[in-house]
Design a protein around this motif. Structure first.
Motif, PDB file in Angstrom:
ATOM      1  N   LYS A   4      14.534  14.747   6.772  1.00 55.62           N
ATOM      2  CA  LYS A   4      14.410  13.465   6.039  1.00 55.62           C
ATOM      3  C   LYS A   4      14.036  12.369   6.966  1.00 55.62           C
ATOM      4  N   LEU A   5      12.636  11.844   6.565  1.00 53.21           N
ATOM      5  CA  LEU A   5      12.213  10.726   7.281  1.00 53.21           C
ATOM      6  C   LEU A   5      12.152   9.278   6.557  1.00 53.21           C
ATOM      7  N   PRO A   6      12.802   8.509   7.131  1.00 54.73           N
ATOM      8  CA  PRO A   6      12.651   7.006   6.599  1.00 54.73           C
ATOM      9  C   PRO A   6      11.428   6.393   6.506  1.00 54.73           C
ATOM     10  N   CYS A   7      11.171   5.861   5.317  1.00 55.97           N
ATOM     11  CA  CYS A   7       9.582   5.255   4.962  1.00 55.97           C
ATOM     12  C   CYS A   7       9.714   3.910   4.152  1.00 55.97           C
ATOM     13  N   LEU A   8       8.819   3.272   4.495  1.00 52.64           N
ATOM     14  CA  LEU A   8       8.289   2.134   3.728  1.00 52.64           C
ATOM     15  C   LEU A   8       7.110   2.334   2.961  1.00 52.64           C
ATOM     16  N   LEU A   9       6.876   1.771   1.818  1.00 49.50           N
ATOM     17  CA  LEU A   9       5.627   1.764   0.970  1.00 49.50           C
ATOM     18  C   LEU A   9       4.883   0.707   1.388  1.00 49.50           C
ATOM     19  N   GLN A  10       3.888   0.776   1.883  1.00 53.15           N
ATOM     20  CA  GLN A  10       2.784  -0.336   2.309  1.00 53.15           C
ATOM     21  C   GLN A  10       2.270  -1.041   0.932  1.00 53.15           C
ATOM     22  N   ILE A  11       2.196  -2.431   0.710  1.00 51.70           N
ATOM     23  CA  ILE A  11       1.795  -2.960  -0.167  1.00 51.70           C
ATOM     24  C   ILE A  11       0.347  -3.983  -0.019  1.00 51.70           C
ATOM     25  N   ASN A  12      -0.528  -3.715  -0.490  1.00 52.85           N
ATOM     26  CA  ASN A  12      -2.009  -4.607  -0.149  1.00 52.85           C
ATOM     27  C   ASN A  12      -1.769  -5.996  -0.961  1.00 52.85           C
ATOM     28  N   SER A  13      -0.731  -6.637  -0.847  1.00 55.88           N
ATOM     29  CA  SER A  13      -0.299  -8.028  -1.573  1.00 55.88           C
ATOM     30  C   SER A  13      -1.618  -9.107  -1.415  1.00 55.88           C
ATOM     31  N   ALA A  14      -2.458  -8.847  -0.324  1.00 57.62           N
ATOM     32  CA  ALA A  14      -3.470  -9.980  -0.008  1.00 57.62           C
ATOM     33  C   ALA A  14      -4.658  -9.438  -0.843  1.00 57.62           C
ATOM     34  N   ARG A  15      -4.584  -8.076  -1.237  1.00 61.08           N
ATOM     35  CA  ARG A  15      -5.845  -7.514  -1.939  1.00 61.08           C
ATOM     36  C   ARG A  15      -6.928  -7.646  -1.317  1.00 61.08           C
ATOM     37  N   GLU A  16      -6.969  -7.381   0.248  1.00 57.97           N
ATOM     38  CA  GLU A  16      -7.913  -7.198   1.173  1.00 57.97           C
ATOM     39  C   GLU A  16      -8.497  -5.971   1.475  1.00 57.97           C
ATOM     40  N   LEU A  17      -9.705  -5.854   1.354  1.00 58.91           N
ATOM     41  CA  LEU A  17     -10.545  -4.584   1.380  1.00 58.91           C
ATOM     42  C   LEU A  17     -10.261  -3.863   2.769  1.00 58.91           C
ATOM     43  N   SER A  18      -9.948  -4.618   3.793  1.00 57.25           N
ATOM     44  CA  SER A  18      -9.736  -4.196   5.126  1.00 57.25           C
ATOM     45  C   SER A  18      -8.226  -3.720   5.270  1.00 57.25           C
ATOM     46  N   LYS A  19      -7.280  -3.715   4.305  1.00 54.13           N
ATOM     47  CA  LYS A  19      -6.160  -3.412   4.673  1.00 54.13           C
ATOM     48  C   LYS A  19      -5.896  -2.282   3.841  1.00 54.13           C
ATOM     49  N   GLN A  20      -4.818  -1.369   4.571  1.00 51.05           N
ATOM     50  CA  GLN A  20      -4.397  -0.394   3.583  1.00 51.05           C
ATOM     51  C   GLN A  20      -3.150  -0.627   2.835  1.00 51.05           C
ATOM     52  N   GLY A  21      -2.935   0.014   1.789  1.00 52.66           N
ATOM     53  CA  GLY A  21      -1.529  -0.298   1.062  1.00 52.66           C
ATOM     54  C   GLY A  21      -1.994  -0.162  -0.547  1.00 52.66           C
ATOM     55  N   VAL A  22      -1.039   0.057  -1.152  1.00 51.31           N
ATOM     56  CA  VAL A  22      -0.940   0.136  -2.662  1.00 51.31           C
ATOM     57  C   VAL A  22      -1.376  -1.254  -3.308  1.00 51.31           C
ATOM     58  N   GLU A  23      -1.954  -1.100  -4.420  1.00 56.43           N
ATOM     59  CA  GLU A  23      -2.096  -2.518  -5.058  1.00 56.43           C
ATOM     60  C   GLU A  23      -1.015  -3.076  -5.766  1.00 56.43           C
ATOM     61  N   PRO A  24      -0.884  -4.502  -5.717  1.00 53.18           N
ATOM     62  CA  PRO A  24       0.514  -4.868  -6.252  1.00 53.18           C
ATOM     63  C   PRO A  24       0.895  -4.277  -7.577  1.00 53.18           C
ATOM     64  N   GLU A  25      -0.118  -4.180  -8.422  1.00 55.25           N
ATOM     65  CA  GLU A  25      -0.109  -3.902  -9.860  1.00 55.25           C
ATOM     66  C   GLU A  25       0.795  -2.172 -10.043  1.00 55.25           C
ATOM     67  N   ARG A  26       0.284  -1.438  -8.846  1.00 55.12           N
ATOM     68  CA  ARG A  26       0.628  -0.161  -8.957  1.00 55.12           C
ATOM     69  C   ARG A  26       1.840   0.118  -8.125  1.00 55.12           C
ATOM     70  N   ALA A  27       2.397  -0.924  -7.254  1.00 50.14           N
ATOM     71  CA  ALA A  27       3.607  -0.418  -6.529  1.00 50.14           C
ATOM     72  C   ALA A  27       4.719  -0.142  -6.982  1.00 50.14           C
ATOM     73  N   ILE A  28       5.108  -0.556  -8.117  1.00 54.91           N
ATOM     74  CA  ILE A  28       6.314  -0.237  -8.438  1.00 54.91           C
ATOM     75  C   ILE A  28       6.263   1.379  -9.149  1.00 54.91           C
ATOM     76  N   ASP A  29       5.256   1.554  -9.800  1.00 55.49           N
ATOM     77  CA  ASP A  29       4.869   3.101 -10.185  1.00 55.49           C
ATOM     78  C   ASP A  29       5.008   4.040  -9.239  1.00 55.49           C
ATOM     79  N   GLU A  30       4.254   3.829  -8.040  1.00 51.14           N
ATOM     80  CA  GLU A  30       3.978   4.578  -7.131  1.00 51.14           C
ATOM     81  C   GLU A  30       5.118   4.862  -6.267  1.00 51.14           C
ATOM     82  N   TYR A  31       6.333   3.820  -6.167  1.00 53.78           N
ATOM     83  CA  TYR A  31       7.230   3.950  -5.411  1.00 53.78           C
ATOM     84  C   TYR A  31       8.225   4.808  -6.214  1.00 53.78           C
ATOM     85  N   GLU A  32       8.253   4.424  -7.560  1.00 57.35           N
ATOM     86  CA  GLU A  32       9.335   5.407  -8.363  1.00 57.35           C
ATOM     87  C   GLU A  32       8.638   6.855  -8.107  1.00 57.35           C
ATOM     88  N   GLN A  33       7.408   7.173  -8.146  1.00 56.38           N
ATOM     89  CA  GLN A  33       7.047   8.610  -8.120  1.00 56.38           C
ATOM     90  C   GLN A  33       7.349   9.068  -6.817  1.00 56.38           C
TER      91      GLN A  33
END
Ligand SMILES: *Cc1c(COP(=O)(O)O)cnc(C)c1O
Length: 205
Positions: A101-130
């Motif tokens: 079991k690997l501990p992890c965090l979901l990265q969120i692209n809260s600044a909505r920058e194309l250069s950054k990885q991460g989930v869009e804020p609108e999708r973050a809660i859904d993806e986290y639950e999934q």
């Protein structure tokens, strides 16, 4: 700035010393002052440093973009926390290869920058639950975000507040870690609710 001064300024948040731009002598120097948590953003470099320093009980965090061809190597290194899970898809890629079991965090692209990885804020809660529902080899325990790459403090604050709101909404799902704040913006990040900061440059100059 020295470690004591930094620790005073980061009180209330856990300090991860990012060692990606320094060598093992600098890691040893911080370790001698009591620092145990370190972050790297490349699997190859995480492997190299953790092998050289394998006699020390260090906690290694992986904070960078994970290429598909490096997943097995990362898993073998057993990092204490994979902070940069950028999508449900990547979560599945890692999950299916894990045999612990690997501990992890979901990265969120809260600044909505194309250069950054991460989930869009609108999708973050859904993806986290999934991820919680589908990836049982991952121990998802919070969110990670990089503040807006801006000089305008209001925009940086907005990006942190976006992450903080998502973190709060996920606390009922067991989210405990809100990792945000780097050398230039960690004090603001802590004001906005960060409980883990990742500092590089400021520790070594
Ligand atoms: C490099 C890096 C940091 C540290 O950045 P500094 O500006 O050197 O403090 C923090 N988080 C991530 C994801 C990084 O890649």
């Amino acid at each position: 700035m020295n470690l004591d001064e930094i620790l005073k300024k980061t009180e209330g948040a856990k300090l991860i010393a990012v060692s990606k731009n320094v060598d093992t002598d600098a890691v040893l120097n911080l370790y001698a002052q009591g620092q145990l948590d370190f972050g790297e953003n490349r699997v190859q470099e995480l492997k190299r440093k953790s092998e050289i320093l394998s006699n020390l009980k260090l906690n290694w965090h992986f904070i960078g973009r994970l290429q598909s061809n490096k997943i097995n190597q990362l898993i073998a290194l057993r990092p204490i926390l994979w902070q940069s899970c950028e999508s449900l898809k990547m979560a599945h890629e890692v999950n299916k290869r894990l045999d612990y079991k690997l501990p992890c965090l979901l990265q969120i692209n809260s600044a909505r920058e194309l250069s950054k990885q991460g989930v869009e804020p609108e999708r973050a809660i859904d993806e986290y639950e999934q991820i919680l529902a589908e990836c049982h080899n991952l121990e998802l325990c919070g969110v990670m975000s990089i503040g807006a790459h801006e000089n305008n403090e209001n925009l940086i604050r907005e990006s942190f507040e976006t992450t903080r709101k998502i973190f709060d909404a996920l606390s009922s799902k067991g989210a405990k870690i809100c990792s945000m704040g780097m050398s230039d913006d960690f004090e603001l990040a802590i004001k906005c609710g960060s409980n883990m900061v990742r500092l590089g440059r400021i520790l070594y100059n």
